[in-house]
Motif scaffolding. Sequence first.
Motif, PDB file in Angstrom:
ATOM      1  N   LYS A 106     -20.702   5.441  -5.581  1.00  0.00           N
ATOM      2  CA  LYS A 106     -20.548   4.741  -4.325  1.00  0.00           C
ATOM      3  C   LYS A 106     -20.091   3.303  -4.591  1.00  0.00           C
ATOM      4  N   ILE A 107     -19.114   2.861  -3.841  1.00  0.00           N
ATOM      5  CA  ILE A 107     -18.579   1.510  -3.963  1.00  0.00           C
ATOM      6  C   ILE A 107     -18.969   0.723  -2.718  1.00  0.00           C
ATOM      7  N   ASN A 108     -19.663  -0.375  -2.908  1.00  0.00           N
ATOM      8  CA  ASN A 108     -20.135  -1.172  -1.773  1.00  0.00           C
ATOM      9  C   ASN A 108     -18.990  -1.719  -0.929  1.00  0.00           C
ATOM     10  N   GLU A 109     -17.880  -2.054  -1.579  1.00  0.00           N
ATOM     11  CA  GLU A 109     -16.758  -2.629  -0.837  1.00  0.00           C
ATOM     12  C   GLU A 109     -16.191  -1.663   0.192  1.00  0.00           C
ATOM     13  N   SER A 157     -14.595  -2.556  -9.313  1.00  0.00           N
ATOM     14  CA  SER A 157     -15.634  -3.174  -8.496  1.00  0.00           C
ATOM     15  C   SER A 157     -16.767  -3.626  -9.415  1.00  0.00           C
ATOM     16  N   ASN A 171     -16.290 -10.266  -4.185  1.00  0.00           N
ATOM     17  CA  ASN A 171     -17.541  -9.844  -4.817  1.00  0.00           C
ATOM     18  C   ASN A 171     -17.668 -10.431  -6.225  1.00  0.00           C
ATOM     19  N   ARG A 214     -20.862  -5.099  -9.949  1.00  0.00           N
ATOM     20  CA  ARG A 214     -22.229  -5.169  -9.418  1.00  0.00           C
ATOM     21  C   ARG A 214     -23.109  -5.820 -10.473  1.00  0.00           C
ATOM     22  N   ARG A 260     -17.915   0.485   1.943  1.00  0.00           N
ATOM     23  CA  ARG A 260     -18.801   0.458   3.118  1.00  0.00           C
ATOM     24  C   ARG A 260     -18.612  -0.826   3.914  1.00  0.00           C
ATOM     25  N   ALA A 261     -18.415  -1.941   3.187  1.00  0.00           N
ATOM     26  CA  ALA A 261     -18.245  -3.230   3.866  1.00  0.00           C
ATOM     27  C   ALA A 261     -16.879  -3.355   4.530  1.00  0.00           C
ATOM     28  N   ASP A 282     -27.192  -6.735 -11.219  1.00  0.00           N
ATOM     29  CA  ASP A 282     -28.574  -6.522 -10.783  1.00  0.00           C
ATOM     30  C   ASP A 282     -29.551  -7.473 -11.474  1.00  0.00           C
TER      31      ASP A 282
END
Length: 311
Positions: free
Chosen positions: A107-110, A78, A140, A80, A112-113, A82
């Motif tokens: 934590k992986i945003n994908e 994944s 992403n 990210r 949660r999405a 910033d």
Amino acid sequence: MKARLVQDGIFTLVEDITQTMDPPAQGFYWIDADVEDLVILQPLFHLHELAVEDCLTEEEQRPKIELYDSNYFIVVNSIRFDDEEIFLRALNIFLGRHYIITVTRQKINELRALKPILWEEEVTTSDRFLYHLIDLVVDNYTNVGDRIEAKIEKLEEDILMHTKKTHLNEIIGLRSEILWLKKVLVPQKEVIATLHKKELRLISEQLKKYFGDIYENAVKISETFDTFRDLMGNLREAYQSSVANRANEIMRVFTALTTIFMPLTFITGIYGMNFENIPGMHWEYGDITVLLFMLVVGLSMFFLFRKKDWL
């Protein structure tokens, strides 16, 4: 660690982890775990010791897919961004017939999405869960690529308008991260190609076409980052040209100023000689006249240089 029964996109928490060992009447189990939970999960789902060792010991893993008898071990990264630095986070996936285990250190945003997508698409199989998850990961990369492109454009504009020494560090840093990402994209693209082209018993034939769409997106992203690499080379050349032009501009100003002061220095040199018969030497207004003459000469040369666009 959280275990959920997923039926038509609807989540039901499972309190007893041993319950996930047996296939449900409908749907599949999604176990969202930390690396420490693998000690419990390994004997329950017969996870291969080499795959578990990779999860426990390697923080940054190369994307790959390993096929075992009861499950597949898949690693994707994944991404990210910033605006200052690019981060990659390993997403470890164990895919079984009636379960899917996701193992992460952060934590992986994908993840949660992914939940609203599973609910909207009424997902009820583990391989379709895998498809939507990898699709989000690749999308992403596209979003990050758009942000990198915007940053390159802004950096190019700043270099052309107001070149600074810090721009070179930004160019070198961003180019290094793009090259680093390019190395990651190649094996990740191979993982998706395997899911698309290879005969895999845990992936349905229908989904292989969808993985083909993800593969095409991954190829486009890889080509985009190739373009970014070339653009960074052009940016460095633009920076060097801008610095050279700025140095030439400064030298031109200094040369013009030196040229303006040359006749003034010549005049002061003449009147600084120890001779008696110099015009205006003993005149009451001689000093003022010489100063005014020097001023006229200096201003005349200045306006001449401005007219010629030398200043």
